[in-house]
Write a protein that holds these residues in place. Structure first.
Motif, mmCIF file in Angstrom:
data_model
loop_
_atom_site.group_PDB
_atom_site.id
_atom_site.type_symbol
_atom_site.label_atom_id
_atom_site.label_comp_id
_atom_site.label_asym_id
_atom_site.label_seq_id
_atom_site.Cartn_x
_atom_site.Cartn_y
_atom_site.Cartn_z
ATOM 1 N N ASP A 7 2.088 -60.280 -69.879
ATOM 2 C CA ASP A 7 2.252 -59.040 -68.632
ATOM 3 C C ASP A 7 1.251 -57.901 -68.869
ATOM 4 O OD1 ASP A 7 5.997 -59.239 -68.943
ATOM 5 O OD2 ASP A 7 4.529 -60.452 -67.666
ATOM 6 N N THR A 8 0.696 -57.646 -69.877
ATOM 7 C CA THR A 8 -0.283 -56.838 -70.246
ATOM 8 C C THR A 8 -1.489 -57.243 -70.939
ATOM 9 O OG1 THR A 8 0.656 -56.410 -72.533
ATOM 10 C CG2 THR A 8 1.396 -54.964 -70.770
ATOM 11 N N PRO A 9 -2.577 -56.646 -70.979
ATOM 12 C CA PRO A 9 -3.828 -56.952 -71.207
ATOM 13 C C PRO A 9 -4.064 -57.642 -72.703
ATOM 14 C CG PRO A 9 -4.168 -55.037 -70.244
ATOM 15 C CD PRO A 9 -2.606 -55.072 -70.212
ATOM 16 N N THR A 135 -5.728 -49.069 -72.968
ATOM 17 C CA THR A 135 -5.608 -50.565 -73.703
ATOM 18 C C THR A 135 -6.982 -50.920 -73.988
ATOM 19 O OG1 THR A 135 -5.714 -51.576 -71.517
ATOM 20 C CG2 THR A 135 -3.578 -50.883 -72.163
ATOM 21 N N ARG A 136 -7.891 -50.476 -73.617
ATOM 22 C CA ARG A 136 -9.225 -51.094 -73.901
ATOM 23 C C ARG A 136 -10.225 -50.300 -74.779
ATOM 24 N NH1 ARG A 136 -9.580 -50.890 -68.242
ATOM 25 N NH2 ARG A 136 -11.137 -49.418 -68.310
ATOM 26 N N THR A 137 -9.438 -49.079 -75.114
ATOM 27 C CA THR A 137 -10.415 -48.086 -75.993
ATOM 28 C C THR A 137 -9.623 -47.607 -77.353
ATOM 29 O OG1 THR A 137 -11.156 -47.281 -74.073
ATOM 30 C CG2 THR A 137 -11.566 -46.163 -76.081
ATOM 31 N N TYR A 375 -5.291 -57.455 -64.154
ATOM 32 C CA TYR A 375 -5.687 -56.522 -65.014
ATOM 33 C C TYR A 375 -7.555 -56.265 -65.148
ATOM 34 C CZ TYR A 375 -1.244 -55.730 -67.001
ATOM 35 O OH TYR A 375 0.126 -55.233 -66.990
ATOM 36 N N PRO A 376 -7.890 -55.241 -65.347
ATOM 37 C CA PRO A 376 -9.514 -55.100 -65.412
ATOM 38 C C PRO A 376 -10.019 -55.812 -66.603
ATOM 39 C CG PRO A 376 -8.257 -52.817 -65.147
ATOM 40 C CD PRO A 376 -7.360 -53.979 -65.392
ATOM 41 N N GLY A 377 -10.923 -56.460 -65.986
ATOM 42 C CA GLY A 377 -11.794 -57.450 -66.908
ATOM 43 C C GLY A 377 -11.156 -58.753 -67.263
ATOM 44 N N ALA A 378 -9.878 -58.922 -66.578
ATOM 45 C CA ALA A 378 -9.345 -60.229 -66.768
ATOM 46 C C ALA A 378 -9.765 -61.158 -65.920
ATOM 47 C CB ALA A 378 -7.664 -60.111 -66.802
ATOM 48 N N ALA A 379 -9.846 -62.658 -66.192
ATOM 49 C CA ALA A 379 -10.133 -63.531 -65.154
ATOM 50 C C ALA A 379 -9.106 -64.335 -64.548
ATOM 51 C CB ALA A 379 -10.906 -64.617 -66.032
ATOM 52 N N LEU A 412 3.226 -51.066 -62.081
ATOM 53 C CA LEU A 412 2.465 -50.621 -60.408
ATOM 54 C C LEU A 412 3.676 -49.610 -59.923
ATOM 55 C CD1 LEU A 412 1.494 -53.900 -59.490
ATOM 56 C CD2 LEU A 412 0.176 -52.144 -60.023
ATOM 57 N N GLY A 413 5.114 -49.874 -60.292
ATOM 58 C CA GLY A 413 6.023 -49.007 -59.590
ATOM 59 C C GLY A 413 6.241 -47.718 -59.976
ATOM 60 N N ALA A 414 5.445 -47.665 -61.293
ATOM 61 C CA ALA A 414 5.121 -45.984 -61.475
ATOM 62 C C ALA A 414 3.764 -45.484 -61.489
ATOM 63 C CB ALA A 414 5.463 -45.887 -63.081
ATOM 64 N N ARG A 415 2.939 -46.284 -60.900
ATOM 65 C CA ARG A 415 1.630 -46.272 -60.559
ATOM 66 C C ARG A 415 0.700 -46.055 -61.794
ATOM 67 N NH1 ARG A 415 -2.062 -41.893 -57.591
ATOM 68 N NH2 ARG A 415 -3.717 -43.442 -56.680
ATOM 69 N N LEU A 416 0.960 -46.533 -62.845
ATOM 70 C CA LEU A 416 0.123 -46.629 -63.983
ATOM 71 C C LEU A 416 -1.202 -47.183 -63.714
ATOM 72 C CD1 LEU A 416 2.950 -46.980 -66.847
ATOM 73 C CD2 LEU A 416 1.477 -44.814 -66.005
ATOM 74 N N TYR A 417 -1.203 -48.162 -62.566
ATOM 75 C CA TYR A 417 -2.230 -49.087 -62.275
ATOM 76 C C TYR A 417 -2.342 -49.331 -60.730
ATOM 77 C CZ TYR A 417 -2.981 -51.337 -66.762
ATOM 78 O OH TYR A 417 -3.238 -51.412 -68.195
ATOM 79 N N GLU A 418 -3.316 -49.488 -60.206
ATOM 80 C CA GLU A 418 -3.195 -49.808 -58.831
ATOM 81 C C GLU A 418 -3.276 -51.060 -58.339
ATOM 82 O OE1 GLU A 418 -2.872 -47.367 -56.555
ATOM 83 O OE2 GLU A 418 -3.967 -45.682 -56.692
ATOM 84 N N PRO A 419 -2.656 -51.672 -57.431
ATOM 85 C CA PRO A 419 -2.620 -53.022 -56.881
ATOM 86 C C PRO A 419 -4.187 -53.279 -56.565
ATOM 87 C CG PRO A 419 -1.388 -51.932 -55.114
ATOM 88 C CD PRO A 419 -1.615 -50.846 -56.449
ATOM 89 N N ASP A 420 -4.509 -54.542 -56.461
ATOM 90 C CA ASP A 420 -5.736 -55.058 -55.957
ATOM 91 C C ASP A 420 -5.455 -55.214 -54.534
ATOM 92 O OD1 ASP A 420 -6.842 -55.128 -58.628
ATOM 93 O OD2 ASP A 420 -6.244 -56.954 -58.829
ATOM 94 N N GLN A 421 -4.413 -55.664 -53.832
ATOM 95 C CA GLN A 421 -4.058 -55.907 -52.772
ATOM 96 C C GLN A 421 -2.603 -55.391 -52.423
ATOM 97 O OE1 GLN A 421 -4.971 -59.809 -51.105
ATOM 98 N NE2 GLN A 421 -6.976 -59.896 -52.221
ATOM 99 N N GLY A 422 -2.433 -54.968 -51.192
ATOM 100 C CA GLY A 422 -0.863 -54.656 -50.964
ATOM 101 C C GLY A 422 -0.624 -53.132 -51.268
#
Length: 606
Positions: A7-9, A135-137, A375-379, A412-422
């Motif tokens: 669920d997380t990076p 999460t990356r730093t 997630y950023p950097g994830a494949a 996403l519901g708390a806008r801690l990230y932005e969706p790629d689509q939608g």
């Protein structure tokens, strides 16, 4: 489309900035950016420049006064003239000292103003970055940029500009004065200046590279301290018996830093010492050059002129060396500026809207419309075309196996990230159109990992509502079933919770977090596995507190235990980033599908 397994990076997604990036080097625009930092201090800088120019020009009077004493008043036994000239030299000395003190205060005010602005800009920008950055730093890396890098620039920012102006003015004025005294001796003095410049440029380049490595090692040490000397780090270290190993690692890092400090201090020292030797020898060269003219009748150099000239020569090379040394310091500081600018240049993934939509009294309709997210950097893709609407006051539970995308949906519901689509909307308004303040007031989160500040209970609760009164704190604590415990403590609500709240149990911390959310009073509540780490008895107390908190609110529960979601209005089952089932508990059991399979296996959901 592939799906993520978490669920997380994962660690594979995390790219520590200081581990993989090459050492930052100065960029062409860095100098312009540094000058822009001084833009709001133009008036004070003008005053500093005026004081510097005045001080430099006044100081040039002393050699000429001395020449007149030696060549005119003393040989002529003019006692009165000598007294006047001597008083003049005293006035020059006092005036330059006073001007220097005033100028130093003004330049320090400018420098500290710039440092304040830069620190605040970095901190403000870091506050705007999404959860993905953190999460990356490493935490220690962030701390090092603010404390070590900006702190290391302080001397350069405070003194460099004034040194350049002061020394530059003195060099130009002194050169003119020397030329006026004797142009031939001036040429002798200046013949080695190109050598000085070349040596200083070489030294500056070497020190810049060492400074970059030094700041990276300091960042590593900051990260090591932040991770290993926290409460969690100490617990892990002691229980794993790794104290000696971590001590060795820290000692090695400290030794490397000490070596870099020595190299930085000694780099170019022999080259610069050779400059000092040459400067010390130059007066002797001037005396030799003058020797061929003193005894002659044509173009003879008087004793007063010779003394005045050597005095000016000292005044010329001292600021010239300061300029060259400042050039070395500037090149060293550029590496630190580049590291700070790297952070200021990080893109803001979750930006504040330019024209926000105001939402005073949200109803609480939360909608996920065809959401796809990676997630950023994830494949791999974490959420794949998720479509879900939660009506005002409705309780929706999301269940699924590890890696199904449950927690990501809450993020996403708390806008801690932005969706790629939608789009995620609240009462039909995209979350991206709301300010962070309005969004935090409308949507609250209670997560599995409760974070408490190292402060009193009252201060932790007031973090949600700074103006909350004591009766409000107690009412929120009663609703969260934690007031009696707090009241039984010797210091009550003024009890310090300790690092990350380690003076309290997991269930007590969760109830404090619930009390904090009650004070915030959001219309939408996201419960991210809020009871997953608790024992059955504690879970019952926390569940009861959550039930009171959820009353009359729109609630999205990320479920860990199926027993906590049986009474939800709608249960959503996720698998590999997609919604595969939805309905009430009884309906899903009757279908004998994914939900029934999870319940039958008594799965531990994350």
């Amino acid at each position: 489309m592939t799906t993520a397994t978490r669920d997380t990076p994962t660690k594979a997604h995390i790219n520590h900035a200081s581990d993989d990036r090459p050492a930052p080097s100065a960029q062409p625009g860095d100098i312009r950016r540094i000058f822009r930092l001084f833009g709001e201090h133009k008036g004070r800088l003008a005053l500093v420049g005026l004081l510097i120019v005045a001080s430099s020009l006044i100081s040039l009077a002393s050699p000429f006064l001395l020449r007149n004493i030696l060549d005119v008043t003393l040989p002529g036994r003019d006692t009165r003239g000598t007294v006047v000239l001597a008083i003049g030299m005293i006035v020059v000395a006092v005036s330059t000292t006073v001007l220097s003190v005033v100028q130093s205060r003004q330049s320090t005010l400018v420098g500290q103003g710039v440092m304040h602005r830069l620190r605040t800009a970095v901190y403000t920008h870091l506050q705007k970055l999404s959860l993905g950055f953190y999460t990356r730093t490493r935490t220690g890396e962030v701390q090092s940029r603010i404390a070590n890098d900006i702190g290391g620039m302080q001397a350069a920012v405070t003194n460099t500009a004034t040194t350049i102006v002061s020394s530059g003015t003195t060099v130009v004025a002194t050169f003119v004065a020397m030329f006026a005294l004797n142009w031939k001796l001036t040429l002798v003095s200046l013949v080695l200046v190109p050598l000085f410049v070349w040596i200083s440029r070489r030294v500056g380049g070497m020190r810049r590279r060492i400074a970059t490595n030094r700041q990276e090692r300091m960042a590593d040490m900051s990260s090591m301290v932040a991770e290993s000397l926290s409460v969690s780090g100490i617990l892990l270290t002691k229980t794993m018996g790794r104290t000696e190993e971590l001590t060795r690692r820290f000692s090695t890092a400290s030794e490397e830093l000490a070596d870099l400090e020595v190299r930085s201090a000694m780099t170019g020292r022999w080259r610069q010492s050779s400059i000092g030797i040459i400067i010390a020898i130059l007066p002797a060269a001037i005396y030799l050059a003058a020797a061929f003219t003193v005894s002659g009748t044509t173009g003879a150099v008087s004793i007063g002129t010779l003394v005045a000239f050597t005095t000016l020569q000292g005044q010329l090379f001292r600021p010239m060396m300061q300029l060259l040394s400042t050039g070395v310091d500037v090149q060293t500081s550029l590496a630190m500026f580049r590291r700070v600018f790297d952070y200021l240049d990080l893109p803001v993934d979750v930006a504040e809207p330019d024209r926000p939509t105001r939402m005073a009294n949200p109803k609480g309709a939360l909608s996920f419309e065809h959401i796809t997210f990676t997630y950023p950097g994830a494949a791999t893709t974490t959420l794949d075309d998720v479509d879900l609407r939660i009506e005002p006051g409705q309780h929706v539970a999301v269940v699924g196996a590890t890696g199904s995308g449950k927690t990501s949906l809450g993020y996403l519901g708390a806008r801690l990230y932005e969706p790629d689509q939608g789009t995620v909307t609240l009462d039909g308004v995209p979350l991206g159109e709301l300010t962070q303040v309005d969004l935090a007031g409308a949507i609250g989160i209670v997560s599995q990992e409760t974070y408490l500040l190292h402060a009193t209970i009252a201060e932790n609760l007031r973090f949600a509502k700074p103006d909350a009164s004591q009766p409000e704190l107690e009412a929120a604590a009663r609703a969260a079933q934690i007031h009696d415990l707090i009241a039984g403590l010797p210091e009550g609500y003024e009890t310090v919770v300790g690092e990350r709240g380690y003076r309290f149990s997991g269930g007590e911390k969760q109830r404090l977090a619930i009390a904090r959310i009650i004070l915030r009073n959001p219309q939408v509540l996201i419960l991210d596995e809020a009871t997953s780490a608790l024992d059955t008895r504690t879970e019952a107390k926390v569940t009861d507190a959550i039930a009171r908190l959820s009353r009359h609110r729109t609630t999205l529960t990320i479920a860990h235990r199926l027993s906590t979601v049986r009474d939800a209005d709608v249960i959503v089952v996720m698998d590999h980033g997609r919604i595969v089932e939805r309905g009430r508990h009884d309906e899903l059991l009757a279908r004998d599908g994914a939900y029934a399979s999870l319940l039958a296996r008594d799965a531990v959901l994350v």
